[in-house]
Design an enzyme around this catalytic site. Structure first.
Site, PDB file in Angstrom:
ATOM      1  N   GLY A   1      42.330  34.564  33.506  1.00  0.00           N
ATOM      2  CA  GLY A   1      42.371  34.793  34.946  1.00  0.00           C
ATOM      3  C   GLY A   1      40.977  35.066  35.478  1.00  0.00           C
ATOM      4  O   GLY A   1      40.159  35.711  34.841  1.00  0.00           O
ATOM      5  N   CYS A   2      40.681  34.559  36.695  1.00  0.00           N
ATOM      6  CA  CYS A   2      39.364  34.779  37.277  1.00  0.00           C
ATOM      7  C   CYS A   2      39.279  36.195  37.824  1.00  0.00           C
ATOM      8  O   CYS A   2      40.237  36.947  37.827  1.00  0.00           O
ATOM      9  CB  CYS A   2      39.087  33.766  38.372  1.00  0.00           C
ATOM     10  SG  CYS A   2      40.332  33.747  39.663  1.00  0.00           S
ATOM     11  N   ALA A   3      38.114  36.570  38.309  1.00  0.00           N
ATOM     12  CA  ALA A   3      37.865  37.893  38.891  1.00  0.00           C
ATOM     13  C   ALA A   3      38.164  39.010  37.897  1.00  0.00           C
ATOM     14  O   ALA A   3      38.878  39.958  38.167  1.00  0.00           O
ATOM     15  CB  ALA A   3      38.663  38.094  40.178  1.00  0.00           C
TER      16      ALA A   3
ATOM     17  N   VAL B   1      41.257  37.357  45.245  1.00  0.00           N
ATOM     18  CA  VAL B   1      40.194  36.668  44.529  1.00  0.00           C
ATOM     19  C   VAL B   1      40.641  36.214  43.147  1.00  0.00           C
ATOM     20  O   VAL B   1      40.038  35.320  42.558  1.00  0.00           O
ATOM     21  CB  VAL B   1      38.928  37.541  44.410  1.00  0.00           C
ATOM     22  CG1 VAL B   1      38.231  37.647  45.750  1.00  0.00           C
ATOM     23  CG2 VAL B   1      39.266  38.929  43.886  1.00  0.00           C
TER      24      VAL B   1
ATOM     25  N   HIS C   1      45.976  36.635  39.350  1.00  0.00           N
ATOM     26  CA  HIS C   1      46.740  37.737  38.765  1.00  0.00           C
ATOM     27  C   HIS C   1      46.960  38.846  39.789  1.00  0.00           C
ATOM     28  O   HIS C   1      47.998  39.502  39.795  1.00  0.00           O
ATOM     29  CB  HIS C   1      46.032  38.276  37.513  1.00  0.00           C
ATOM     30  CG  HIS C   1      44.603  38.618  37.738  1.00  0.00           C
ATOM     31  ND1 HIS C   1      43.608  37.675  37.705  1.00  0.00           N
ATOM     32  CD2 HIS C   1      43.993  39.790  38.026  1.00  0.00           C
ATOM     33  CE1 HIS C   1      42.447  38.251  37.955  1.00  0.00           C
ATOM     34  NE2 HIS C   1      42.650  39.522  38.156  1.00  0.00           N
TER      35      HIS C   1
END
Length: 292
Positions: free
Chosen positions: A112-114, A180, A183
């Site tokens: 997941g990003c961020a 952002v 998730h």
């Protein structure tokens, strides 16, 4: 037209900031960019995690995070959720005493990003969940949902650099959340469902992000039998979906989609030849979203 229960507010000044720069031709331009701020979560006096988020619906984000990390049980009684915007802290208190000191030592980084992370025993409830076998997805619902989601108020259309998730029922969008990281968006929806007693029966989950193991695990833990994305798949995400009996549909754009798990739930009741292609602006933006 059906009105969703909750949507992002692209005009909220707390979520975007105007900045000045230059474009590819050297012209001065003004653009909106997403705010990203820390939110520290406490559970009964114990610090759990600091998340990077756009800052809307912090209470739902906190509850959903704890649920999806198996720190909060579905039958737990939450006595209070307190948010302090100045300290950027949210505190969740429960009747049950909690102590996750050992659990907090076991973290694994996810795709997941961020700064997405999940705890080592994220899957402790995964094998226990039984998704309803009688759930269906009509292709007419799918095409209608894609059209509706493309026209919803969106921070992504205003500023980009953000992911969205939607909770749907048949051909209607019930909730749409952005953040952002995907998730965070799914955790906000999980928190809303918990807070308002909204069950997973008959629900469909949509995300703009990739169909990773984390997205599959969280959808299954929420008890939702169908997961749809505009983006693609990871191998582990597909494997887990097949293991759990989750219907997994990716690359859903316009009249096209690809189902790699749970295809038996799909009812082909719409002729794709009569479904219009997506407007170019959404196709172009969706390709950028997959890169975020």
């Amino acid at each position: 037209m059906h009105t969703p229960l909750l949507l992002p507010n692209p005009d909220d000044p707390r979520l975007t900031q105007p900045v000045t720069g230059i474009d590819h031709e050297g012209r001065t331009v003004e653009a909106a960019i997403i705010y990203e701020r820390p939110l520290t979560l406490f559970l009964n006096g114990q610090e759990i995690v600091t998340m990077m988020t756009i800052g809307d619906y912090p209470e739902y984000l906190a509850l959903g995070y704890l649920l999806n990390q198996n720190m909060l049980r579905p039958d737990d009684a939450v006595t209070s959720v307190d948010y302090d915007p100045e300290l950027e802290v949210v505190v969740v208190r429960t009747e049950r005493e909690t102590d996750f000191e050992e659990k907090l030592k076991k973290k694994v980084r996810t795709s997941g990003c961020a700064q997405g992370t999940a705890f080592g025993d994220l899957m402790e409830r995964f094998d226990q969940v039984r998704l309803p076998e009688n759930a269906i997805l009509k292709t007419s619902w799918l095409y209608s949902l894609m059209r509706e989601i493309n026209t919803l108020p969106s921070l992504y259309l205003k500023a980009g650099a953000i992911h969205g998730c939607a909770l749907c029922e048949e051909d209607r969008v019930m909730l749409y959340m952005e953040d952002v990281g995907r998730h965070n968006a799914v955790d906000k929806i999980a928190g809303y469902m918990y807070r308002h007693g909204l069950g997973p029966e008959g629900k469909i989950f949509y995300t703009t992000g990739r169909l990773t193991s984390e997205m599959v695990i969280k959808t299954v833990q929420m008890g939702i039998p169908i997961l749809i994305s505009r983006s693609g798949f990871t191998a582990w995400g597909v494997e887990l979906a097949r293991q759990a009996g989750l219907t997994l549909i990716g690359r859903a754009k316009g009249k096209r989609f690809l189902a790699l798990a749970g295809a038996e739930r799909i009812v082909f009741d719409a002729d794709p030849h009569y479904v219009p292609e997506e407007e170019r602006r959404f196709s172009r933006k969706s390709s950028r979203a997959e890169e975020d």
